[in-house]
Enzyme design. Structure first.
Site, PDB file in Angstrom:
ATOM      1  N   ASP A 204       0.660  -1.300   0.156  1.00  0.00           N
ATOM      2  CA  ASP A 204      -0.033   0.315   0.161  1.00  0.00           C
ATOM      3  C   ASP A 204       1.147   1.351  -0.050  1.00  0.00           C
ATOM      4  O   ASP A 204       0.803   1.818   1.098  1.00  0.00           O
ATOM      5  CB  ASP A 204      -0.880   0.055   1.175  1.00  0.00           C
ATOM      6  CG  ASP A 204      -1.938   1.460   0.748  1.00  0.00           C
ATOM      7  OD1 ASP A 204      -2.192   1.716   0.418  1.00  0.00           O
ATOM      8  OD2 ASP A 204      -2.424   1.464   2.294  1.00  0.00           O
TER       9      ASP A 204
ATOM     10  N   ARG B  12       3.158  14.738  10.138  1.00  0.00           N
ATOM     11  CA  ARG B  12       1.041  14.764   9.042  1.00  0.00           C
ATOM     12  C   ARG B  12       0.163  13.018   9.294  1.00  0.00           C
ATOM     13  O   ARG B  12       1.039  11.822   9.670  1.00  0.00           O
ATOM     14  CB  ARG B  12       1.363  14.769   7.626  1.00  0.00           C
ATOM     15  CG  ARG B  12       0.415  13.897   6.347  1.00  0.00           C
ATOM     16  CD  ARG B  12      -0.094  12.968   6.501  1.00  0.00           C
ATOM     17  NE  ARG B  12      -1.182  12.368   5.221  1.00  0.00           N
ATOM     18  CZ  ARG B  12      -1.449  11.707   4.793  1.00  0.00           C
ATOM     19  NH1 ARG B  12      -0.989  10.334   5.798  1.00  0.00           N
ATOM     20  NH2 ARG B  12      -2.402  11.079   3.879  1.00  0.00           N
TER      21      ARG B  12
ATOM     22  N   GLU C 247      -4.737  14.244   9.044  1.00  0.00           N
ATOM     23  CA  GLU C 247      -5.735  13.848   8.059  1.00  0.00           C
ATOM     24  C   GLU C 247      -6.662  13.682   8.636  1.00  0.00           C
ATOM     25  O   GLU C 247      -6.732  12.467   8.962  1.00  0.00           O
ATOM     26  CB  GLU C 247      -4.958  13.004   6.917  1.00  0.00           C
ATOM     27  CG  GLU C 247      -5.154  12.317   5.871  1.00  0.00           C
ATOM     28  CD  GLU C 247      -5.295  10.757   5.182  1.00  0.00           C
ATOM     29  OE1 GLU C 247      -5.501  10.434   4.214  1.00  0.00           O
ATOM     30  OE2 GLU C 247      -5.156   9.981   6.374  1.00  0.00           O
TER      31      GLU C 247
ATOM     32  N   GLN D   6      -3.312  -4.674   6.655  1.00  0.00           N
ATOM     33  CA  GLN D   6      -3.811  -3.650   8.095  1.00  0.00           C
ATOM     34  C   GLN D   6      -3.894  -4.385   8.722  1.00  0.00           C
ATOM     35  O   GLN D   6      -4.877  -2.614   9.206  1.00  0.00           O
ATOM     36  CB  GLN D   6      -2.927  -2.405   6.865  1.00  0.00           C
ATOM     37  CG  GLN D   6      -2.355  -2.318   5.803  1.00  0.00           C
ATOM     38  CD  GLN D   6      -2.890  -0.890   4.777  1.00  0.00           C
ATOM     39  OE1 GLN D   6      -4.063  -0.862   4.490  1.00  0.00           O
ATOM     40  NE2 GLN D   6      -2.116  -0.109   4.438  1.00  0.00           N
TER      41      GLN D   6
ATOM     42  N   ASP E  66      -2.011  10.171   9.769  1.00  0.00           N
ATOM     43  CA  ASP E  66      -2.046   9.705   8.501  1.00  0.00           C
ATOM     44  C   ASP E  66      -3.566   8.742   9.411  1.00  0.00           C
ATOM     45  O   ASP E  66      -3.790   8.497  10.173  1.00  0.00           O
ATOM     46  CB  ASP E  66      -1.010   8.500   8.686  1.00  0.00           C
ATOM     47  CG  ASP E  66      -2.272   7.242   7.277  1.00  0.00           C
ATOM     48  OD1 ASP E  66      -2.638   7.973   6.377  1.00  0.00           O
ATOM     49  OD2 ASP E  66      -2.269   6.037   7.882  1.00  0.00           O
TER      50      ASP E  66
ATOM     51  N   LEU F  37      -7.146   6.548  13.836  1.00  0.00           N
ATOM     52  CA  LEU F  37      -6.977   5.949  14.699  1.00  0.00           C
ATOM     53  C   LEU F  37      -7.282   6.984  15.982  1.00  0.00           C
ATOM     54  O   LEU F  37      -6.565   5.867  17.210  1.00  0.00           O
ATOM     55  CB  LEU F  37      -5.111   7.735  14.859  1.00  0.00           C
ATOM     56  CG  LEU F  37      -4.626   7.533  15.671  1.00  0.00           C
ATOM     57  CD1 LEU F  37      -3.320   6.086  15.980  1.00  0.00           C
ATOM     58  CD2 LEU F  37      -3.440   8.302  16.111  1.00  0.00           C
TER      59      LEU F  37
ATOM     60  N   GLU G  21     -10.861   6.044  16.951  1.00  0.00           N
ATOM     61  CA  GLU G  21     -11.975   5.627  17.398  1.00  0.00           C
ATOM     62  C   GLU G  21     -11.530   4.697  18.509  1.00  0.00           C
ATOM     63  O   GLU G  21     -10.698   3.954  18.062  1.00  0.00           O
ATOM     64  CB  GLU G  21     -12.825   5.131  16.467  1.00  0.00           C
ATOM     65  CG  GLU G  21     -11.434   3.746  14.789  1.00  0.00           C
ATOM     66  CD  GLU G  21     -12.883   3.491  14.012  1.00  0.00           C
ATOM     67  OE1 GLU G  21     -13.579   4.058  13.837  1.00  0.00           O
ATOM     68  OE2 GLU G  21     -11.926   2.797  13.625  1.00  0.00           O
TER      69      GLU G  21
ATOM     70  N   HIS H   9      -1.396  12.502  -2.974  1.00  0.00           N
ATOM     71  CA  HIS H   9      -1.403  11.375  -2.934  1.00  0.00           C
ATOM     72  C   HIS H   9      -2.777  10.313  -3.484  1.00  0.00           C
ATOM     73  O   HIS H   9      -2.019   9.429  -3.559  1.00  0.00           O
ATOM     74  CB  HIS H   9       0.139  11.038  -2.476  1.00  0.00           C
ATOM     75  CG  HIS H   9      -0.243  10.700  -0.566  1.00  0.00           C
ATOM     76  ND1 HIS H   9      -1.106  11.449   0.065  1.00  0.00           N
ATOM     77  CD2 HIS H   9      -0.642   9.718  -0.173  1.00  0.00           C
ATOM     78  CE1 HIS H   9      -1.219  10.765   1.408  1.00  0.00           C
ATOM     79  NE2 HIS H   9      -0.932   9.653   1.036  1.00  0.00           N
ATOM     80  N   ASP H  10      -3.515  11.169  -2.393  1.00  0.00           N
ATOM     81  CA  ASP H  10      -4.856   9.687  -2.960  1.00  0.00           C
ATOM     82  C   ASP H  10      -5.819  10.492  -3.774  1.00  0.00           C
ATOM     83  O   ASP H  10      -5.657  11.096  -4.138  1.00  0.00           O
ATOM     84  CB  ASP H  10      -5.471  10.191  -1.547  1.00  0.00           C
ATOM     85  CG  ASP H  10      -4.373   9.379  -0.439  1.00  0.00           C
ATOM     86  OD1 ASP H  10      -3.438   8.629  -0.617  1.00  0.00           O
ATOM     87  OD2 ASP H  10      -4.402   9.517   0.725  1.00  0.00           O
TER      88      ASP H  10
END
Length: 538
Positions: A57, A195, A239, A165, A197, A202, A204, A304-305
């Site tokens: 990924d 940054r 993010e 992942q 991610d 992260l 929740e 980048h996404d």
């Protein structure tokens, strides 16, 4: 608070510059391109993940948070790059990818092998497949579930992203301690921030108990405090593609995230570009809550996404699809477009330039994706988001000057055909052309650097008599910044609702062409733009 007025340049080590001919970019290659980064005038470089990874990924599946992928170099090479940037006054921001690990990470391997291991509780498990396991996928159409069976562990494990992942259990104090240790490690090596991610995932918790969720947001404060203690000027950039009602939870009155990517404005901006009307962007900007003095937005066009349009209404999303990604192969995850900016705008130089000017003029700090400064395109033959992650196009030479390897060994093929192929679009050719997009971008970056009101001033929309024109001001002290952008192809004359004293002192900063002086009305070309500053007495 350097981050309040900064230009951030986003790049991936493996696709920027190969120094040893193996077809993969590396840190020595990055060091060789320091002059280019310096010439752009950027204040910080944001690196996508470069840690050891199976690379299923794009490096976001990490197997060692404290190392460098051997393909890209060593920790020493990383430090050399960080110091070379520091010598030029450029800061370094890293991706902090701690929502999940690779399934090849030693923590997960031991968690699967030994139920009594401390690492078992580093992840989230269930003996039965939970209800709702086939909903909530980040990659719908590609990802089928959020819970996957592991035969060795004899249980299902949770993953917001791909099955390889597994999510970390943020409710585990040892996991939180490990995250703080990772932050401290890279700060010691010269990093100026992270940054964060997938910030919403992260923190929740799956049981959705409010007191525990409050504790998770408090962990963001702990992360902030760790940065402040170890390096007072380091920052966290989240993010977090969340609704307006949740923004304050992430900023936390300046105690949590220093910055957030402005997904709300980004999506509205593309709707405004599609309609050639300013109203969606004006409305989005007015919807944002007041900012704490320590907080800042990160404005961007493309990252980048995919271009995520998930917060637009269904009919609005279809408008943007039709304008910028009409073919099914251009769309992804039922919500986004997997294209770069220049081809989305049909290679129209004036429109590409205007879109960048608009982004640079919006309140906040600006983020540029590598290659967008020269108008690079995408390769839709590549899977998913890799379409817009092709190697940097440096020159009209083999492999676009990215690598001396044979083409079949490249990490990804260079774009070599069509209007955006490297023979037409490359750095070397644009440096030689005084009127190139690259040279215009350098001028816009300098203008943004000089115009500090954009980063710290109070923002307001300005009324005009033209629905296709976006006009706004940023005021800081006695100084005013004023910008107009024509979202339509036809030139027009605009009468902005500015006070008489502002008109008297307007000075043009940058424009797409020469215009008559401001005198109560302003001419602006098709897809044109004009920036002004004014000093007010008292």
């Amino acid at each position: 608070m350097w981050y309040k007025n900064a230009i951030i340049y986003s790049l991936d080590v493996e696709t920027f510059q190969d120094s040893d001919g193996d077809g993969i970019g590396d840190f020595h290659g990055l060091v060789s391109r320091i002059d280019y980064l310096d010439s752009l005038g950027v204040d910080a470089v944001w690196l996508q993940p470069f840690q050891p990874t199976p690379n299923r990924d794009d490096g976001y599946d990490i197997i060692d948070f404290y190392g460098v992928d051997a393909r890209l170099g060593t920790l020493g090479d990383f430090v050399e790059f960080a110091r070379a940037l520091e010598d030029r006054g450029i800061r370094l921001i890293l991706d902090l990818v701690v929502n999940h690990t690779s399934d090849q990470h030693p923590w997960f391997q031991e968690a699967c092998a030994d139920p009594s291991s401390k690492y078992r509780d580093y992840y989230l498990w269930s003996k039965e497949k939970p209800a709702g396991a086939d909903t909530g996928m980040v990659f719908p159409g590609v990802q089928e579930t959020t819970w996957t069976w592991n035969e060795q562990a004899g249980a299902y494990y949770f993953h917001r992203f791909y099955h390889h992942q597994p999510d970390l259990n943020i409710d585990n104090p040892m996991v939180r301690e490990e995250i703080l240790r990772i932050i401290g490690f890279w700060l010691k090596l010269g990093v100026s921030g992270f940054r964060v991610d997938a910030a919403p995932f992260l923190i929740e918790l799956l049981d959705d108990q409010a007191p525990q969720h409050d504790a998770m947001f408090a962990f963001l404060e702990t992360m902030n405090a760790t940065l402040s203690w170890q390096r007072g000027d380091a920052i966290l950039l989240a993010e977090a593609n969340v609704g307006v009602e949740k923004i304050d939870d992430y900023f936390g009155d300046g105690r949590r995230m220093h910055m957030m990517f402005n997904f709300i404005v980004n999506q509205a901006l593309f709707l405004a570009l599609a309609r050639e009307r300013s109203e969606p962007l004006r409305r989005a900007l007015e919807s944002l809550p007041p900012m704490h003095e320590k907080s800042q937005w990160a404005q961007f066009l493309r990252g980048h996404d995919e271009l995520d349009l998930g917060r637009l209404a269904d009919d609005e999303r279809q408008e943007v699809f039709q304008a910028f990604g009409p073919e099914p192969g251009m769309q992804i995850y039922h919500r986004g477009i997997r294209r770069r900016l220049a081809p989305m705008l049909d290679g129209d130089r004036a429109r590409i330039e205007m879109a960048h000017s608009l982004m640079f003029s919006l309140p906040g700090t600006q983020v540029i994706r590598y290659g967008d400064e020269i108008g690079m395109g995408e390769d839709l033959s590549l899977n998913e988001r890799n379409a817009l992650r092709t190697p940097m196009q440096w020159a009209d030479t083999a492999n676009a000057g990215f690598s001396s390897a044979s083409p079949d060994r490249l990490i990804r093929p260079v774009v070599d055909e069509g209007a955006f192929g490297y023979r037409t679009v490359n750095v070397e050719a644009q440096l030689a052309d005084a009127d190139s997009l690259l040279n215009r971008m350098q001028r816009l970056i300098r203008a943004r650097t000089w115009t500090r009101e954009i980063g710290v001033g109070a923002f307001n929309n300005v009324e005009t008599d033209r629905p296709n024109v976006m006009a706004h001001v940023c005021r800081s002290g006695n100084r005013l910044f004023f910008a107009i952008h024509n979202l339509a192809a036809e030139p027009c004359t605009v009468r902005p609702a500015l006070a008489r004293e502002d008109w008297k002192s307007l000075r043009e900063v940058v424009a797409d062409r020469q215009y008559p002086a401001a005198n109560g009305e302003l001419e602006v070309g098709g897809y044109g733009y004009r920036w002004f500053r004014a000093d007010r007495a008292g």
